[in-house]
Scaffold this motif. Structure first.
Motif, PDB file in Angstrom:
ATOM      1  N   LYS A  51      93.777  83.182  67.315  1.00 46.55           N
ATOM      2  CA  LYS A  51      94.343  83.406  65.984  1.00 46.55           C
ATOM      3  C   LYS A  51      95.002  82.151  65.429  1.00 46.55           C
ATOM      4  O   LYS A  51      95.073  81.967  64.216  1.00 46.55           O
ATOM      5  N   ASN A  52      95.480  81.275  66.309  1.00 45.20           N
ATOM      6  CA  ASN A  52      96.169  80.065  65.874  1.00 45.20           C
ATOM      7  C   ASN A  52      95.211  78.955  65.461  1.00 45.20           C
ATOM      8  O   ASN A  52      95.640  77.959  64.900  1.00 45.20           O
ATOM      9  N   TYR A  53      93.934  79.109  65.767  1.00 53.30           N
ATOM     10  CA  TYR A  53      92.977  78.047  65.486  1.00 53.30           C
ATOM     11  C   TYR A  53      92.220  78.314  64.203  1.00 53.30           C
ATOM     12  O   TYR A  53      92.114  79.442  63.735  1.00 53.30           O
ATOM     13  N   GLN A  54      91.648  77.248  63.674  1.00 57.32           N
ATOM     14  CA  GLN A  54      90.906  77.288  62.422  1.00 57.32           C
ATOM     15  C   GLN A  54      89.591  78.035  62.619  1.00 57.32           C
ATOM     16  O   GLN A  54      88.957  77.953  63.660  1.00 57.32           O
ATOM     17  N   LYS A  55      89.164  78.743  61.600  1.00 60.10           N
ATOM     18  CA  LYS A  55      87.881  79.436  61.629  1.00 60.10           C
ATOM     19  C   LYS A  55      86.784  78.448  61.244  1.00 60.10           C
ATOM     20  O   LYS A  55      86.870  77.766  60.224  1.00 60.10           O
ATOM     21  N   PHE A  56      85.766  78.358  62.075  1.00 57.09           N
ATOM     22  CA  PHE A  56      84.634  77.486  61.806  1.00 57.09           C
ATOM     23  C   PHE A  56      83.434  78.338  61.423  1.00 57.09           C
ATOM     24  O   PHE A  56      83.354  79.517  61.778  1.00 57.09           O
ATOM     25  N   PRO A  57      82.459  77.760  60.703  1.00 57.62           N
ATOM     26  CA  PRO A  57      81.276  78.532  60.329  1.00 57.62           C
ATOM     27  C   PRO A  57      80.450  78.894  61.567  1.00 57.62           C
ATOM     28  O   PRO A  57      80.486  78.187  62.574  1.00 57.62           O
ATOM     29  N   GLU A 108      77.672  68.449  60.970  1.00 55.39           N
ATOM     30  CA  GLU A 108      78.553  67.298  60.783  1.00 55.39           C
ATOM     31  C   GLU A 108      79.903  67.724  61.335  1.00 55.39           C
ATOM     32  O   GLU A 108      80.506  68.673  60.844  1.00 55.39           O
ATOM     33  N   ILE A 109      80.379  67.030  62.362  1.00 54.05           N
ATOM     34  CA  ILE A 109      81.655  67.372  62.968  1.00 54.05           C
ATOM     35  C   ILE A 109      82.642  66.266  62.645  1.00 54.05           C
ATOM     36  O   ILE A 109      82.393  65.091  62.915  1.00 54.05           O
ATOM     37  N   TYR A 110      83.761  66.652  62.053  1.00 52.53           N
ATOM     38  CA  TYR A 110      84.819  65.712  61.709  1.00 52.53           C
ATOM     39  C   TYR A 110      85.824  65.720  62.859  1.00 52.53           C
ATOM     40  O   TYR A 110      86.446  66.745  63.132  1.00 52.53           O
ATOM     41  N   ILE A 111      85.980  64.561  63.524  1.00 51.48           N
ATOM     42  CA  ILE A 111      86.782  64.457  64.738  1.00 51.48           C
ATOM     43  C   ILE A 111      87.968  63.535  64.496  1.00 51.48           C
ATOM     44  O   ILE A 111      87.826  62.479  63.865  1.00 51.48           O
ATOM     45  N   TRP A 112      89.125  63.933  64.998  1.00 48.00           N
ATOM     46  CA  TRP A 112      90.292  63.053  64.964  1.00 48.00           C
ATOM     47  C   TRP A 112      90.156  62.026  66.068  1.00 48.00           C
ATOM     48  O   TRP A 112      89.972  62.365  67.224  1.00 48.00           O
ATOM     49  N   VAL A 113      90.256  60.734  65.712  1.00 46.43           N
ATOM     50  CA  VAL A 113      90.195  59.634  66.669  1.00 46.43           C
ATOM     51  C   VAL A 113      91.527  58.900  66.624  1.00 46.43           C
ATOM     52  O   VAL A 113      92.000  58.523  65.550  1.00 46.43           O
ATOM     53  N   VAL A 114      92.142  58.723  67.793  1.00 46.94           N
ATOM     54  CA  VAL A 114      93.430  58.038  67.872  1.00 46.94           C
ATOM     55  C   VAL A 114      93.202  56.649  68.454  1.00 46.94           C
ATOM     56  O   VAL A 114      92.643  56.503  69.546  1.00 46.94           O
ATOM     57  N   GLU A 115      93.604  55.633  67.712  1.00 47.08           N
ATOM     58  CA  GLU A 115      93.508  54.242  68.160  1.00 47.08           C
ATOM     59  C   GLU A 115      94.890  53.617  68.044  1.00 47.08           C
ATOM     60  O   GLU A 115      95.371  53.396  66.935  1.00 47.08           O
ATOM     61  N   VAL A 123      79.601  66.730  74.242  1.00 44.89           N
ATOM     62  CA  VAL A 123      79.989  68.126  74.426  1.00 44.89           C
ATOM     63  C   VAL A 123      81.363  68.326  73.796  1.00 44.89           C
ATOM     64  O   VAL A 123      82.295  67.572  74.062  1.00 44.89           O
ATOM     65  N   PHE A 124      81.467  69.339  72.942  1.00 49.91           N
ATOM     66  CA  PHE A 124      82.721  69.666  72.271  1.00 49.91           C
ATOM     67  C   PHE A 124      83.155  71.057  72.672  1.00 49.91           C
ATOM     68  O   PHE A 124      82.329  71.962  72.819  1.00 49.91           O
ATOM     69  N   SER A 125      84.442  71.240  72.812  1.00 54.20           N
ATOM     70  CA  SER A 125      85.012  72.569  72.951  1.00 54.20           C
ATOM     71  C   SER A 125      85.285  73.078  71.543  1.00 54.20           C
ATOM     72  O   SER A 125      85.860  72.367  70.716  1.00 54.20           O
ATOM     73  N   LEU A 126      84.867  74.307  71.242  1.00 51.81           N
ATOM     74  CA  LEU A 126      84.971  74.811  69.874  1.00 51.81           C
ATOM     75  C   LEU A 126      86.415  74.901  69.413  1.00 51.81           C
ATOM     76  O   LEU A 126      86.731  74.589  68.275  1.00 51.81           O
ATOM     77  N   ASN A 157      87.018  69.600  61.289  1.00 51.81           N
ATOM     78  CA  ASN A 157      86.181  70.435  60.443  1.00 51.81           C
ATOM     79  C   ASN A 157      84.749  70.395  60.947  1.00 51.81           C
ATOM     80  O   ASN A 157      84.340  69.414  61.577  1.00 51.81           O
ATOM     81  N   ILE A 158      83.989  71.445  60.672  1.00 50.94           N
ATOM     82  CA  ILE A 158      82.568  71.496  61.001  1.00 50.94           C
ATOM     83  C   ILE A 158      81.817  71.915  59.741  1.00 50.94           C
ATOM     84  O   ILE A 158      82.167  72.904  59.103  1.00 50.94           O
ATOM     85  N   LYS A 159      80.781  71.154  59.391  1.00 57.05           N
ATOM     86  CA  LYS A 159      79.927  71.498  58.250  1.00 57.05           C
ATOM     87  C   LYS A 159      78.492  71.634  58.742  1.00 57.05           C
ATOM     88  O   LYS A 159      78.023  70.814  59.532  1.00 57.05           O
TER      89      LYS A 159
END
Length: 118
Positions: A14-20, A29-36, A76-79, A86-88
């Motif tokens: 319930k705390n996570y975002q709903k993806f299509p 298209e997967i939008y990923i946070w990258v920390v540098e 490999v991504f964990s949903l 975001n996922i499009k």
């Protein structure tokens, strides 16, 4: 014991975002946070879904394959991961198999997947 685990997983979902909803063979298209260092930015990873595991559980993961300069890259991504912003869905694929591992041996036009008409 198993009911307790399922209950905790449902509460966390319930705390996570709903993806299509997507299937194997779809182009995403997967939008990923990258920390540098101290900076945080969004990077796009685009490719074909070749497998989905544990589709209805909290541990759901999926594998994306793309070609970069003629070299196949799989990730490999964990949903329900925090790094996914975001996922499009770019294209829906029409496939008959649940796992598309045969795409690893194909290059170019033979690696194309027919588009599913909705």
């Amino acid at each position: 014991m198993n009911n307790i685990i399922n209950y905790v997983e449902q509460q966390q979902k319930k705390n996570y975002q709903k993806f299509p909803l997507f299937r194997t063979g779809d182009t995403l298209e997967i939008y990923i946070w990258v920390v540098e260092n101290t900076k945080k930015r969004i990077q796009i990873f685009e490719g074909i879904v070749i497998s989905i595991t544990k589709k209805k559980s909290f541990n759901c993961s999926f594998t994306i394959r793309k070609l970069s300069n003629g070299i196949g890259i799989e990730r490999v991504f964990s949903l329900y991961s925090k790094i996914i912003h975001n996922i499009k869905i770019k294209k829906r694929g029409c496939v008959r198999k649940a796992k598309l591992y045969y795409l690893r041996n194909l290059i170019g036009k033979s690696a194309r997947i027919k588009e599913r008409l909705i």
